[in-house]
Design an enzyme around this catalytic site. Structure first.
Site, PDB file in Angstrom:
ATOM      1  CB  SER A 180      -0.910   0.150   1.453  1.00 54.87           C
ATOM      2  OG  SER A 180      -0.079   0.231   2.421  1.00 54.87           O
ATOM      3  CE  LYS A 181      -1.982   6.606  -2.944  1.00 55.77           C
ATOM      4  NZ  LYS A 181      -3.357   6.365  -2.711  1.00 55.77           N
ATOM      5  NE  ARG A 182       0.240   0.482   5.900  1.00 58.03           N
ATOM      6  CZ  ARG A 182       0.835  -0.607   6.234  1.00 58.03           C
ATOM      7  NH1 ARG A 182       1.961  -0.737   6.965  1.00 58.03           N
ATOM      8  NH2 ARG A 182       0.267  -1.674   5.839  1.00 58.03           N
TER       9      ARG A 182
END
Ligand code: GLU
Length: 465
Positions: free
Chosen positions: A236-238
């Site tokens: 994910s964007k993390r």
């Protein structure tokens, strides 16, 4: 004839996972001389946008994944889904469900509170009369038995029918749902192989029942492993940039990204670098592994640097131009001598991992003056080095032929006559010329930069010191 499809929902930009799915489908089609179809699954109107459709298409084009048919849009096919949903209703394979969204939500919450898996309780399935109320159409799943998914990657996966709920195929507002449209479309579009992320595996038994109800033959299924971040949670964007186009904007080459993506779940011996022709030749679903893949940005960066090294200079110049213009190192219509540009790039390409880094390095060949790194300045431009800089500058200014061997001779003469270390001459010059302490060989840099700019740059620093 092999026919596969990539079917993105335009509720976001094309991300690493979607691009990998598109790539596997594309390679499978190309390997088998089949067709690759693009289908936009935009029935969720509240979350789909034109902007995302355009952005997905732009990203696929950038990656060089061309399609043979489409883009088809599910919103252009609404009547088809509605007609088939009503056909199932008439045949008694589906039923009207009058439960309102609020009622369903209340029951869902109650089930959750009681620690149960929320599932529709089928209360409308036994209704015999037709009510004058809005209704959704629900599909009748079997009550018992098992459904086998014979997956080309995962092998046989068995699902208990009792765990599959009677899903809505047409909402009360007339919009169809994903699991239903996908079956109708895959059948209509004569898809032979459904290759998609493992996150869809749980949908497959539902879809299989719909195929059966419609008397349609099943395609083959291949669910490819998920892509995880370094911490083993779903990517994910993390974990950093996940949108394909942000890699373009950061100066990655599409070939490098494609090469990186293909290795997320697929392998061919120990080979790491593949040409596109090799990928098409070698790709098969048999070599897609079962284990989840881990996204490693460092490896992607390494591959990108390898691709930069492999790309010829003239091509790299074309690719780096937009970055040079964006940074203000080159004007939009400025003409640059191509053989000069190639020399400049040749001196740098071994040490730059992205086009952005290459553009940044090229600034010292293109601009009149460069900003000097403060630390480098403090260390190398001082009362000890200024006299040396002055002398070397005047000697360089007197050169007729500003070539590497002649430049080198000037440096070496100074080192020998004054008993200096080469670094005492070369480092201050490098710092003034390139703005930093690391660069290609300084003689080469000076020759490429040219006498006029080099002398101007050196004198400017000397004059203010
Ligand atoms: N539209 C679905 C998605 O974007 C893909 C459906 C499929 O491949 O069957 O996840």
């Amino acid at each position: 004839m092999v026919r596969v499809r990539f079917a993105p929902s335009p509720t976001g930009h094309l991300h690493i996972g979607g691009a990998r799915t598109a790539l596997f489908n594309w390679l499978f089609a190309r390997h088998n001389n089949g067709n690759f179809i693009l289908r936009i699954e935009d029935t969720d109107r509240s979350r789909s946008t034109e902007e995302y459709i355009e952005s997905i298409i732009e990203a696929l084009k950038w990656l060089g994944l061309d399609w043979d048919e489409g883009p088809f849009r599910q919103t252009d096919r609404m009547e088809i889904y509605q007609k088939i949903a009503y056909k199932l209703l008439e045949e008694g394979k589906a039923y009207r469900c009058y439960c309102s969204p609020q009622e369903l939500e209340e029951r869902r919450q109650r089930a959750l509170k009681e620690g149960k898996t929320p599932r529709y309780d089928r209360r409308c399935r036994s209704l015999t009369e037709v009510l004058d109320k809005p209704f959704a159409i629900r599909f009748k799943m079997p009550f018992e038995g098992e459904t086998y998914v014979d997956d080309l990657v995962k092998g046989r996966v068995i699902f208990k029918n009792s765990e599959i709920e009677d899903l809505v195929i047409l909402r009360s507002d007339g919009t169809p749902t994903y699991n239903f449209c996908v079956v109708v479309d895959d059948f209509d579009m004569k898809i032979t192989h459904v290759i998609r992320g493992e996150d869809h595996l749980n949908n497959t038994p539902k879809q299989i029942h719909i195929y059966h109800a419609l008397g349609m033959e099943l395609p083959a299924f291949a669910h490819i492993p998920m892509i995880l971040g370094a911490d083993k949670s779903r990517l994910s964007k993390r974990h950093g940039a996940t949108a394909v186009l942000s890699y373009r904007d950061e100066g990655y080459l599409p070939e490098a990204l494609v090469n990186y993506l293909v290795r997320l779940g697929w392998s061919y011996g120990d080979q790491e670098i593949f040409t596109r022709e090799e990928l098409i030749k070698y790709f098969s679903l048999e070599n897609v592994g079962k284990a989840n893949a881990v996204f490693n940005p460092e490896k992607l960066l390494w591959l990108n640097s390898e691709y930069i090294k492999l790309t010829d200079e003239a091509m790299l110049f074309e690719k780096v131009k937009p970055f040079l213009i964006k940074e203000g190192y080159l004007k939009e219509n400025e003409s640059v001598d191509i053989s000069w540009a190639c020399k400049a790039i040749k001196s740098l390409k071994e040490r730059c991992r992205t086009l952005q880094e290459l553009a940044h390095a090229m600034r010292y060949y293109l601009l009149d003056y460069v900003d000097i790194d403060l630390k480098a300045k403090a260390k190398y431009i001082n009362s000890d080095s200024i006299p040396i800089l002055k002398e070397v500058t005047e000697k360089l200014a007197s050169l007729d032929e500003f070539t590497q061997p002649n430049i080198e001779k000037i440096f070496m003469d100074m080192v020998n006559k004054k008993n200096l270390k080469l670094g005492q001459v070369a480092q201050p010059v490098r710092v003034v010329i390139t703005g930093s302490t690391v660069s290609p060989g300084i003689y080469e840099v000076l020759e490429i930069l040219g006498k006029e700019k080099a002398i101007k740059r050196l004198r400017r620093v000397i004059d203010v010191s």
